[in-house]
Design a protein around this motif. Structure first.
Motif, PDB file in Angstrom:
ATOM      1  N   ARG A   1       0.739  -0.849   0.200  1.00 19.46           N
ATOM      2  CA  ARG A   1      -0.027   0.182   0.181  1.00 19.46           C
ATOM      3  C   ARG A   1       0.580   1.593   0.046  1.00 19.46           C
ATOM      4  NH1 ARG A   1      -4.242  -1.391   5.458  1.00 19.46           N
ATOM      5  NH2 ARG A   1      -2.004  -2.902   5.770  1.00 19.46           N
ATOM      6  N   LYS A   2       0.285   1.975  -1.187  1.00 20.38           N
ATOM      7  CA  LYS A   2       1.135   3.832  -1.117  1.00 20.38           C
ATOM      8  C   LYS A   2       2.979   3.234  -1.696  1.00 20.38           C
ATOM      9  CE  LYS A   2      -2.031   6.179   1.834  1.00 20.38           C
ATOM     10  NZ  LYS A   2      -2.002   7.832   3.035  1.00 20.38           N
TER      11      LYS A   2
ATOM     12  N   ARG B   1      -2.071  -6.497  -1.796  1.00 21.55           N
ATOM     13  CA  ARG B   1      -2.676  -5.157  -1.956  1.00 21.55           C
ATOM     14  C   ARG B   1      -1.849  -3.547  -2.463  1.00 21.55           C
ATOM     15  NH1 ARG B   1      -6.086  -4.595   2.468  1.00 21.55           N
ATOM     16  NH2 ARG B   1      -6.169  -2.284   1.982  1.00 21.55           N
TER      17      ARG B   1
ATOM     18  N   ASP C   1      -3.095  -0.648  -2.824  1.00 17.38           N
ATOM     19  CA  ASP C   1      -4.530   0.763  -3.085  1.00 17.38           C
ATOM     20  C   ASP C   1      -2.941   2.117  -3.024  1.00 17.38           C
ATOM     21  OD1 ASP C   1      -4.793  -1.175  -1.229  1.00 17.38           O
ATOM     22  OD2 ASP C   1      -6.288   0.124  -0.094  1.00 17.38           O
ATOM     23  N   GLU C   2      -3.289   2.705  -3.688  1.00 24.74           N
ATOM     24  CA  GLU C   2      -2.821   3.788  -3.755  1.00 24.74           C
ATOM     25  C   GLU C   2      -1.540   3.805  -4.481  1.00 24.74           C
ATOM     26  OE1 GLU C   2      -3.492   6.884  -1.559  1.00 24.74           O
ATOM     27  OE2 GLU C   2      -4.556   6.259  -0.210  1.00 24.74           O
TER      28      GLU C   2
ATOM     29  N   ASN D   1      -6.054  -5.757  -4.879  1.00 25.90           N
ATOM     30  CA  ASN D   1      -6.472  -4.525  -4.510  1.00 25.90           C
ATOM     31  C   ASN D   1      -5.905  -3.281  -5.062  1.00 25.90           C
ATOM     32  OD1 ASN D   1      -7.663  -1.890  -3.743  1.00 25.90           O
ATOM     33  ND2 ASN D   1      -8.207  -2.856  -1.133  1.00 25.90           N
TER      34      ASN D   1
ATOM     35  N   TYR E   1      -7.111   0.243  -5.859  1.00 21.30           N
ATOM     36  CA  TYR E   1      -7.788   1.590  -5.400  1.00 21.30           C
ATOM     37  C   TYR E   1      -6.840   2.651  -6.177  1.00 21.30           C
ATOM     38  CZ  TYR E   1     -10.230   5.105  -2.804  1.00 21.30           C
ATOM     39  OH  TYR E   1     -10.669   6.092  -2.369  1.00 21.30           O
ATOM     40  N   ARG E   2      -6.970   3.340  -6.722  1.00 19.31           N
ATOM     41  CA  ARG E   2      -6.160   4.581  -6.960  1.00 19.31           C
ATOM     42  C   ARG E   2      -5.260   4.318  -7.177  1.00 19.31           C
ATOM     43  NH1 ARG E   2      -8.203   9.380  -3.182  1.00 19.31           N
ATOM     44  NH2 ARG E   2      -7.076  10.393  -4.731  1.00 19.31           N
TER      45      ARG E   2
ATOM     46  N   TYR F   1      -9.432  -5.068  -7.933  1.00 15.84           N
ATOM     47  CA  TYR F   1     -10.332  -3.818  -6.984  1.00 15.84           C
ATOM     48  C   TYR F   1      -9.581  -2.362  -8.023  1.00 15.84           C
ATOM     49  CZ  TYR F   1     -12.902  -0.525  -4.399  1.00 15.84           C
ATOM     50  OH  TYR F   1     -13.749   0.795  -3.445  1.00 15.84           O
TER      51      TYR F   1
END
Length: 415
Positions: A232-233, A250, A252-253, A270, A272-273, A290
């Motif tokens: 994530r990130k 995972r 995300d971003e 995932n 997301y963005r 996602y």
């Protein structure tokens, strides 16, 4: 017998030659100390510091001797002789004082330079000692805690020793590839593989935090097991995940611009963005992924498998999606202006509020199996097509019936 002027000139020339030799020796040792490599830098720098100190003392002593002796005599010899011994003594004393003041300033400046150079060498030696210790700890220890400490120490070394950055990144990249398992020939085997441990994730994030121009080799993770990894990130531009297993990851971003994900398995991940601009995702498996509000501008999604993927609000401008499978994918509010959609499969894909203007290769036949609505933005030729209009009315009617059933169910539950 030489004249006093010639003798003074020869003495000054000899002194200058000695000073030049000492200066050359000091410069040579400084260069050796600065260019030392891990493994021998400690001894070399200690010796260099001692040599620099001794050289500085020799230079100071030589200057003091030259000022009080030959140099003063040479300057005074050029002055007109005076019968008054007192005046001549005052002249000699004044000349020596002026020269001593100038020499003192020069010595002070040289001392400061030596002090700064010694500080730099000691600091660099300390940093390289830390690098040697972290490298040894990374390879010799089997404990996760020790390996994590080594990775964090190497992360600091990346900031403190810019000249060794490529070497450290290569070390971390090789260590990371050794931690990760290879993808088996049977892709279904990846479902039974545990996610990467904390050491692998920490190493990956540390490499990704570096400037992208320096981490290309370190982020070469082709056909590796990364199922369920937590990124994530994470900053991983131009990372090479070609053919790797990233299912249920995972991300995300995550920043994955220009990354290579060709043939990678990213089911149910995932994203997301996530920033996937200009990424190569040919033949990627994104079924059930996602991707809400993901940035996919100019991405290469040729023959991508995106069945049931959630692409609500995704930016797919100018993406190349020829032959992609979008069966039952949700593209509500997605932006596809300028995208290449020839041969795309849109069976039961939700295109509510999607912008499909200026697309290339999109046909009415592709839209007739998709879920299109009045809010779907189409080019005029497609929007005026009779069959497309009929399909829009059919989808709108189905949406109203579904909404009515939902309201009835809600009322019944309240009762």
């Amino acid at each position: 017998m030489l004249a006093p002027e010639a003798a003074g000139s020869n003495t000054i020339g000899a002194n200058r030659g000695r000073l030049h030799q000492v200066s050359h020796l000091v410069q040579t040792f400084a260069e050796v100390a600065q260019k030392g490599r891990p493994g021998c830098h400690g001894v070399m720098r200690r010796h260099a510091c001692w040599v620099l100190t001794l050289a500085g003392l020799c230079v100071a002593g030589g200057l003091a001797w030259a000022v009080l002796g030959p140099l003063t005599n040479t300057l005074v010899a050029d002055m007109p002789e005076s019968s008054d011994a007192g005046k001549q003594a005052v002249t000699i004393t004044g000349t020596r004082q002026a020269l001593l003041l100038a020499t003192s300033g020069a010595v002070a400046t040289v001392t400061l330079v030596f002090a700064a150079l010694t500080y730099y060498l000691n600091r660099r030696s300390h940093h390289l000692d830390r690098y040697d210790k972290a490298r040894t700890q990374l390879h010799d220890s089997n404990k996760s805690s020790d390996q994590l400490d080594a990775i964090y120490a190497l992360s600091r070394c990346l900031r403190e020793i810019p000249t060794e950055r490529d070497r450290i990144l290569q070390l971390m990249g090789n260590f990371l590839r050794g931690l990760l398992q290879d993808v088996p020939r049977e892709r279904t085997g990846g479902q039974n593989v545990d996610p990467p441990n904390d050491v692998a994730i920490a190493t990956l994030l540390a490499i990704g935090a570096q400037p992208r121009s320096r981490n290309l080799y370190a982020l070469h993770l082709k056909q590796k097991q990364l199922r369920g990894v937590d990124l994530r990130k994470a900053r991983l531009p131009r990372a090479n995940f070609r053919g790797s297993w990233l299912g249920e990851a995972r991300m995300d971003e995550a920043k994955l611009r220009r990354a290579s994900l060709e043939g990678a398995w990213v089911q149910s991940a995932n994203l997301y963005r996530a920033n996937l601009r200009e990424s190569n995702m040919k033949d990627i498996w994104l079924a059930g992924a996602y991707l809400m509000q993901a940035k996919l501008q100019n991405a290469r999604l040729i023959y991508a498998h995106m069945e049931e993927a959630l692409l609500i609000g995704a930016n797919l401008k100018n993406a190349r999606m020829s032959g992609s499978n979008l069966v039952r994918a949700n593209l509500s509010s997605a932006r596809l202006q300028g995208a290449t959609l020839d041969g795309v499969i849109l069976t039961d894909a939700n295109l509510r509020k999607a912008n499909l203007k200026n697309t290339r290769g999109l046909t009415a036949d592709s839209l007739l199996v998709a879920k299109i609505y009045n809010s779907t933005k189409l080019d005029k030729p497609l929007a005026d097509n009779a069959e497309v209009k009929s399909r829009i009315r059919e989808c709108e009617g189905g949406a109203k019936r579904t909404h009515g059933l939902a309201e009835m169910l809600k009322t019944w539950r309240n009762k």
